[in-house]
Write a protein that holds these residues in place. Structure first.
Motif: not given
Ligand code: KG4
Ligand code: ZN
Length: 345
Positions: A125-138, A149-153, A268-271
């Protein structure tokens, strides 16, 4: 910064070159993203045959590499890093990608990056849109179904996972039972468009239970039992079952995400993953996100299923942090995302 990404963990041979602006600014640009889907090799077996996949990767990888470089109009010496899926996946295929990337990195004196395939999906998602950490990831793919939870690489915390099958696997099985072919997800989605989602009441494992775990084996069994009772040649019944099945998966995913949003309280919820390509499911998740006042972000449909750009982008994110791998990296058939990327599962 330009990174080459190689993906060979299942039945797609994929090579991409992605460029990122200097500094920490998110969002990259895809210069080339070529893919060879081994559908014809595996179709008659009704699923992916690991040895055939590994051989097909080996046959195709050099040609795809040349195509990607030509399309991007860059030379190997112009690259800043070479990334490949290092696992988890079918080990023969992962070895082909890793060995190719190591050879290129060694010969051209470039950093080598071994990418966790799941991290590739997680960061797309971060390749195509500005989405900051942390986010919830399905994360929903053919082999995985997790909430994190995605807190960083390299920094993920798991909230829940499937206790049996993955969501994509359940789509594939349903398609197989109904004779819709392989891969099943897109076929079921297509059939569901003309079906009645209320016709069949199927079990919703874990629905309305506390926590964020998933289970799909009961649903799979119920689909099999329903298929056995369907009148032969009844196309409408097949469409209705696909629609009912898809709605049931939607109910479960929405319910589990609602719990996760309450537990994690993130904006943010990321799928991500192959199943995230499903338009109906994206709609259901959009609704849950809106009900919780958060934003749903999903990668473009063609970047949800396996591709090289997601590996190149994860390579960029890791290279920016100096997280480079040594050439003695060993390909990993299993590799948990939340064990900390870089540490053995
Ligand atoms: O991420 P992916 O390409 O490979 C893995 O890492 O597993 O995911 C593949 C899975 C397959 O199970 C496929 O049936 C499913 O994603 N899939 C879909 C759709 N497109 C692919 N499932 C539901 N609807 C779709 N449109
Ligand atoms: Zn995948």
């Amino acid at each position: 910064m330009r990174v080459l990404g190689i993906e060979t963990s299942c039945d797609e041979t994929a090579v991409a070159i992605v460029e990122a602006p200097d500094g920490d600014r998110p969002v990259g640009r895809i210069l080339a993203n070529v893919i060879y889907s081994q559908l014809t090799e595996h179709r008659r077996f009704g699923g992916v045959v690991p040895e055939i996949a590994a051989r097909a990767h080996l046959e195709r990888i050099d040609g795809l590499l040349a195509d990607a470089l030509a399309e991007a109009k860059v030379e190997l010496r112009d690259l800043d890093g070479i990334a490949a899926t290092g696992g988890p996946g079918l080990i023969g295929g992962v070895m082909v990608g890793v060995m190719t990337a190591k050879a290129l990195a060694f010969a051209h004196d470039k950093p080598f990056l071994a990418i966790n395939h799941l991290e590739g999906h997680a960061l797309t998602v971060r390749l195509t849109e500005e989405v900051a950490f942390p986010y919830l990831l399905l994360l929903v793919s053919g082999g995985h179904c997790q909430l994190l939870t995605a807190r960083g690489p390299g920094d993920f915390m798991r909230l829940g996972t499937t206790i049996d099958d993955a969501a994509g696997e359940c789509f594939d099985k349903t398609a197989k039972l109904l004779g819709l072919g392989f891969p099943g997800g897109p076929a079921v989605e297509r059939m569901a468009k003309g079906g009645d989602p209320q016709r069949f009441a199927l079990p919703r494992p874990m629905w309305r239970k506390p926590g964020c775990d998933f289970s799909f084996s009961g649903l799979k069994t119920a689909v099999r039992q329903t298929v056995e009772k369907l009148p032969a040649g009844d196309k409408q019944a097949v469409a209705d079952l696909c629609a009912s099945f898809q709605r049931t998966v939607g109910d479960v995913l929405a319910d589990r995400c609602a719990n996760a949003l309450e537990i994690a309280a993130l904006p943010t919820l990321v799928v991500a993953g192959g199943v995230a390509a499903n338009t109906y499911l994206r709609g259901r998740l959009d609704k849950v996100a809106a009900e919780h006042g958060v934003r749903l972000v999903a990668p473009p449909v063609d970047l949800c299923t396996d591709n090289g750009a997601m590996i190149a982008w994860a390579g960029i994110e890791r290279l920016r942090l100096g997280k480079v791998d040594a050439l003695d990296f060993r390909p990993r058939p299993r590799w948990l995302l939340d064990a900390g990327v870089g540490s053995p599962a």
